[in-house]
Structure formats: structure tokens, C-alpha cells
Design an enzyme around this catalytic site. Structure first.
Site, PDB file in Angstrom:
ATOM      1  NE  ARG A  98      -1.071   0.893   4.947  1.00 36.36           N
ATOM      2  CZ  ARG A  98      -0.775   1.022   6.307  1.00 36.36           C
ATOM      3  NH1 ARG A  98      -2.103  -0.028   6.540  1.00 36.36           N
ATOM      4  NH2 ARG A  98      -0.750   1.633   7.229  1.00 36.36           N
ATOM      5  CG  MET A 104       5.148   7.173  -0.105  1.00 40.67           C
ATOM      6  SD  MET A 104       6.724   7.336   0.427  1.00 40.67           S
ATOM      7  CE  MET A 104       5.642   8.185   1.879  1.00 40.67           C
ATOM      8  CG  ASP A 157       3.845  -4.941   2.531  1.00 41.36           C
ATOM      9  OD1 ASP A 157       3.490  -5.176   4.012  1.00 41.36           O
ATOM     10  OD2 ASP A 157       3.912  -3.854   2.781  1.00 41.36           O
ATOM     11  CG  ASP A 204       9.247  -8.890   9.802  1.00 43.56           C
ATOM     12  OD1 ASP A 204       9.627  -8.289   9.910  1.00 43.56           O
ATOM     13  OD2 ASP A 204       8.845  -9.566  11.179  1.00 43.56           O
ATOM     14  CB  VAL A 205      11.687  -5.418   6.036  1.00 42.92           C
ATOM     15  CG1 VAL A 205      11.130  -5.299   5.197  1.00 42.92           C
ATOM     16  CG2 VAL A 205      11.424  -4.154   7.335  1.00 42.92           C
ATOM     17  CG  ASN A 246       8.184   1.739   1.405  1.00 42.17           C
ATOM     18  OD1 ASN A 246       8.175   3.380   0.678  1.00 42.17           O
ATOM     19  ND2 ASN A 246       7.195   1.408   1.397  1.00 42.17           N
ATOM     20  CE1 TYR A 251       8.311   6.088  10.893  1.00 38.30           C
ATOM     21  CE2 TYR A 251       9.060   9.013  10.889  1.00 38.30           C
ATOM     22  CZ  TYR A 251       8.301   7.694  10.774  1.00 38.30           C
ATOM     23  OH  TYR A 251       8.677   7.849   8.878  1.00 38.30           O
ATOM     24  CE  LYS A 284      10.796   6.187   8.144  1.00 39.90           C
ATOM     25  NZ  LYS A 284      11.327   5.239   7.605  1.00 39.90           N
ATOM     26  CB  THR A 326       0.208   7.277   2.848  1.00 41.61           C
ATOM     27  OG1 THR A 326       1.207   7.197   4.617  1.00 41.61           O
ATOM     28  CG2 THR A 326       0.997   7.314   1.948  1.00 41.61           C
TER      29      THR A 326
HETATM   30  N1  LIG Z   1       3.610   9.162   5.437  1.00 39.63           N
HETATM   31  C1  LIG Z   1       4.304   9.581   5.922  1.00 39.63           C
HETATM   32  O1  LIG Z   1       3.944  11.375   5.573  1.00 39.63           O
HETATM   33  C2  LIG Z   1       5.643   9.251   5.792  1.00 39.63           C
HETATM   34  C3  LIG Z   1       6.881  11.389   5.836  1.00 39.63           C
HETATM   35  C4  LIG Z   1       8.127  10.506   6.546  1.00 39.63           C
HETATM   36  C5  LIG Z   1       8.963   8.896   5.610  1.00 39.63           C
HETATM   37  N2  LIG Z   1       7.467   8.174   5.451  1.00 39.63           N
HETATM   38  C6  LIG Z   1       7.861   6.661   5.613  1.00 39.63           C
HETATM   39  O2  LIG Z   1       7.828   6.188   4.110  1.00 39.63           O
HETATM   40  C7  LIG Z   1       7.625   4.709   4.133  1.00 39.63           C
HETATM   41  C8  LIG Z   1       5.943   4.333   3.310  1.00 39.63           C
HETATM   42  O3  LIG Z   1       5.511   4.812   4.119  1.00 39.63           O
HETATM   43  P1  LIG Z   1       3.847   5.161   4.058  1.00 39.63           P
HETATM   44  O4  LIG Z   1       3.388   6.182   4.409  1.00 39.63           O
HETATM   45  O5  LIG Z   1       3.289   4.703   2.322  1.00 39.63           O
HETATM   46  O6  LIG Z   1       3.184   3.728   4.966  1.00 39.63           O
HETATM   47  P2  LIG Z   1       2.559   2.448   4.997  1.00 39.63           P
HETATM   48  O7  LIG Z   1       1.553   2.595   6.499  1.00 39.63           O
HETATM   49  O8  LIG Z   1       1.452   3.350   4.468  1.00 39.63           O
HETATM   50  O9  LIG Z   1       2.630   1.358   3.910  1.00 39.63           O
HETATM   51  C9  LIG Z   1       4.035   1.591   4.781  1.00 39.63           C
HETATM   52  C10 LIG Z   1       3.974  -0.451   4.413  1.00 39.63           C
HETATM   53  O10 LIG Z   1       5.158  -0.820   5.304  1.00 39.63           O
HETATM   54  C11 LIG Z   1       5.201  -2.567   5.467  1.00 39.63           C
HETATM   55  N3  LIG Z   1       5.297  -3.404   6.665  1.00 39.63           N
HETATM   56  C12 LIG Z   1       5.176  -2.816   8.377  1.00 39.63           C
HETATM   57  N4  LIG Z   1       5.968  -3.585   8.855  1.00 39.63           N
HETATM   58  C13 LIG Z   1       6.755  -4.119   7.526  1.00 39.63           C
HETATM   59  C14 LIG Z   1       7.226  -5.051   8.322  1.00 39.63           C
HETATM   60  N5  LIG Z   1       8.237  -5.733   8.892  1.00 39.63           N
HETATM   61  N6  LIG Z   1       7.883  -6.197   6.761  1.00 39.63           N
HETATM   62  C15 LIG Z   1       8.102  -5.502   5.506  1.00 39.63           C
HETATM   63  N7  LIG Z   1       6.636  -4.763   5.566  1.00 39.63           N
HETATM   64  C16 LIG Z   1       6.424  -4.061   6.181  1.00 39.63           C
HETATM   65  C17 LIG Z   1       2.854  -2.393   6.044  1.00 39.63           C
HETATM   66  O11 LIG Z   1       2.418  -3.731   5.366  1.00 39.63           O
HETATM   67  C18 LIG Z   1       3.059  -1.454   4.886  1.00 39.63           C
HETATM   68  O12 LIG Z   1       2.059  -2.407   3.631  1.00 39.63           O
HETATM   69  C19 LIG Z   1       7.854   4.465   5.381  1.00 39.63           C
HETATM   70  O13 LIG Z   1       9.102   3.485   5.767  1.00 39.63           O
HETATM   71  C20 LIG Z   1       7.338   5.611   6.343  1.00 39.63           C
HETATM   72  O14 LIG Z   1       8.192   5.699   7.286  1.00 39.63           O
HETATM   73  C21 LIG Z   1       6.046   8.432   5.553  1.00 39.63           C
END
Ligand SMILES: NC(=O)c1ccc[n+]([C@@H]2O[C@H](COP(=O)([O-])OP(=O)(O)OC[C@H]3O[C@@H](n4cnc5c(N)ncnc54)[C@H](O)[C@@H]3O)[C@@H](O)[C@H]2O)c1
Length: 245
Positions: A17, A19, A38, A61-62, A88, A153, A157, A188
Site C-alpha cells: 500500500r 508509497m 511486505d 518481514d523485513v 520502503n 521513529y 530514520k 497515506t
Molecule cells: N506518510 C508519511 O507522511 C511519511 C513521511 C516520511 C517518511 N515516510 C516513510 O515512507 C515509507 C512508506 O510509508 P507509507 O506512508 O507508504 O506507509 P504505509 O503505512 O502506508 O505503508 C507501509 C508499508 O510497510 C509495510 N510493513 C510494515 N512492517 C513491515 C515489515 N516488518 N516487513 C515488511 N513490510 C512491512 C506495511 O504492511 C505497509 O504496506 C515508510 O518508511 C515511512 O516511514 C512516510
């Protein structure tokens, strides 16, 4: 003119899902073959089925080293090589410093930090064997500046930002570029962890006065994966509407 990722094989973690799913779709449209990895099996399969040929899904699971080995092997078996990895996948829970338990700390560490490290380790051998590659580690603006109630968090990062630079130095002789991507506040499911007031404050704090859209982040990731960024390694691509200014 060829497409920007013609013939490339890319692993995207967290592609079920948000990004990651958007990146899978954009990279496929630019000619890549994509393996989505994922923990969310239903979501990951749905995205892979929707995108069709050239896109596969494998549960990962990463934080699990054996799982990483299996995912990289699947990319090699199915698509023949590995050119790029987008680390990601991520988790985000808000908690004050005082409320940040060891469990909250360890969960963020395992997914956001150990997960990125294990991905690098698993991918670099096959990339070297294939003559090089590109790795994009998704950090955050929380790895650039501080925000309230994000200690666990933010630690991960900042670590991803630092690891990216060390890996860039170590892997340059192998022809592998490693860069970090720093999304700002992006629309998201992840931001549903925040209160509506906090989300509004993030919009008000950005000079562009809006949240980022997944397509905008996917295009930034595409740039770092493609040869258009061929002279970039160890660098930080901030895509945040100006929120860190
Ligand atoms: N949305 C924001 O505002 C934002 C801002 C800065 C950084 N980010 C970063 O961008 C990246 C993508 O975030 P997003 O907003 O699309 O989030 P999201 O929560 O929509 O998607 C995250 C995905 O990671 C997967 N995931 C979680 N734990 C996992 C694991 N142990 N193994 C494999 N997959 C796993 C989830 O199932 C999900 O599909 C992340 O690293 C997040 O920290 C997001």
C-alpha cells in the site's frame, strides 16, 4: 526513447500500500520487473494481481534475515537478476519520550532500521555479480529535524540516513549507489496515527501548504533508482513541500 527502467529488476519493500504500491506501479510502467515484499499478504497480492505480468509478491518481514535471503532468491529465480532495491517498509507509532517503552523502541528498530540493514546485506552480493545497482533507503524528514513525540521513529530514520552514507562508501567499488529519500508529510494510511490537529499543523508548516501525494514520492524514488541520478550516492533527497526549511 526507451523507458527509464527498461529491463531492470527491482525489489520494493512495503509495497502492499501507500508509497511502495505507487512505486511498484510507476516502476512497472517504466519497464521494470518488480518484486513486492511486505508482511501484508492480502494487500501485497492485490497490488501484484492488479499490476499483472512483470510484478510479483512475496511475504517478507523485513526484520527476518532468512526471509530476505528467500526474497532475493525469488527475484533471481523469477527475473534472473537484481538491479535495485527500495527499502520502503516502515512503521510509525507516536509516543512521548516518557511513554516510549522498550517494546515500542524495539519494534521501530526492527522494522525501520534492522530491516533496511538486512535488505542492504541481502541485495548487495547479487547486485555486485550483476555489475552494480541502486539502493534507495526511505528515511523521513524525521531523520532531518525533530518533531514532538517521535523519539523511537526518529532514531530509526536518523540511523537510516547515516547507514546510507556508510553503505555508499563501502559499495561504490561494487558499482552500487545508495541514497536516502526523505518524504515530508505524505497522504497515506501512516499519517492516520496522528491527530487531525497534528496533520493540519504539518500542512500549515510546509511552505507549499499541502500534504505530499504518493505519486510525487514515487517519482522521487524513480529518479534515485534510474540512471538519471548516476552521479549521486550517499546523498539525501528531501521531498517535503519545504517543511524542513
Ligand atoms: N506518510 C508519511 O507522511 C511519511 C513521511 C516520511 C517518511 N515516510 C516513510 O515512507 C515509507 C512508506 O510509508 P507509507 O506512508 O507508504 O506507509 P504505509 O503505512 O502506508 O505503508 C507501509 C508499508 O510497510 C509495510 N510493513 C510494515 N512492517 C513491515 C515489515 N516488518 N516487513 C515488511 N513490510 C512491512 C506495511 O504492511 C505497509 O504496506 C515508510 O518508511 C515511512 O516511514 C512516510
Amino acid at each position: 526513447m526507451g523507458k527509464r527502467l527498461d529491463g531492470r529488476v527491482v525489489i520494493i519493500t512495503g509495497g502492499a500500500r501507500g508509497m511502495g504500491a505507487e512505486e511498484a506501479e510507476l516502476f512497472r510502467s517504466e519497464g521494470a520487473q518488480v518484486l513486492i515484499a511486505d508482511v501484508d499478504e492480502d494487500g501485497g497480492r492485490r497490488v501484484a494481481d492488479r499490476l499483472g505480468e512483470g510484478v510479483a509478491f512475496q511475504r517478507l518481514d523485513v526484520g527476518d534475515p532468512a526471509g530476505w535471503e528467500a526474497v532475493v532468491q525469488t527475484a533471481l529465480d523469477r527475473f534472473g537478476k537484481l538491479d535495485a532495491l527500495v527499502n520502503n517498509a516502515g512503521v510509525y507509532r507516536r509516543a512521548s519520550l516518557q511513554e516510549t517503552t522498550p517494546e515500542i523502541y524495539e519494534h521501530h528498530h526492527r522494522v525501520n532500521q534492522l530491516g533496511v540493514f538486512l535488505g542492504l546485506q541481502a541485495a548487495m552480493g547479487p547486485m555486485r555479480d550483476g555489475g552494480g545497482g541502486a539502493i534507495v533507503n526511505v528515511s523521513s524528514i524525521s531523520g532531518i529535524r525533530a518533531f514532538p513525540d517521535q523519539a523511537a521513529y526518529a532514531m530509526t530514520k536518523w540511523a537510516v540516513r547515516g547507514l546510507t552514507k556508510n553503505a555508499a562508501v563501502d559499495l561504490a567499488p561494487w558499482g552500487i549507489r545508495v541514497n536516502s529519500l526523505h518524504p515530508g508529510f505524505t497522504d497515506t494510511e501512516m499519517i492516520q496515527e496522528n491527530t487531525p490537529e497534528l496533520n493540519q499543523a504539518a500542512i500549515d508548516g510546509a511552505p507549499l501548504r499541502r500534504a505530499g501525494q504518493v505519486g510525487e514520492l514515487a517519482r522521487a524514488a524513480l529518479y534515485l533508482v534510474s540512471d538519471e541520478s548516476s552521479f549521486m550516492t550517499g546523498s539525501e533527497l528531501v521531498c517535503d513541500g519545504g517543511l524542513t526549511l
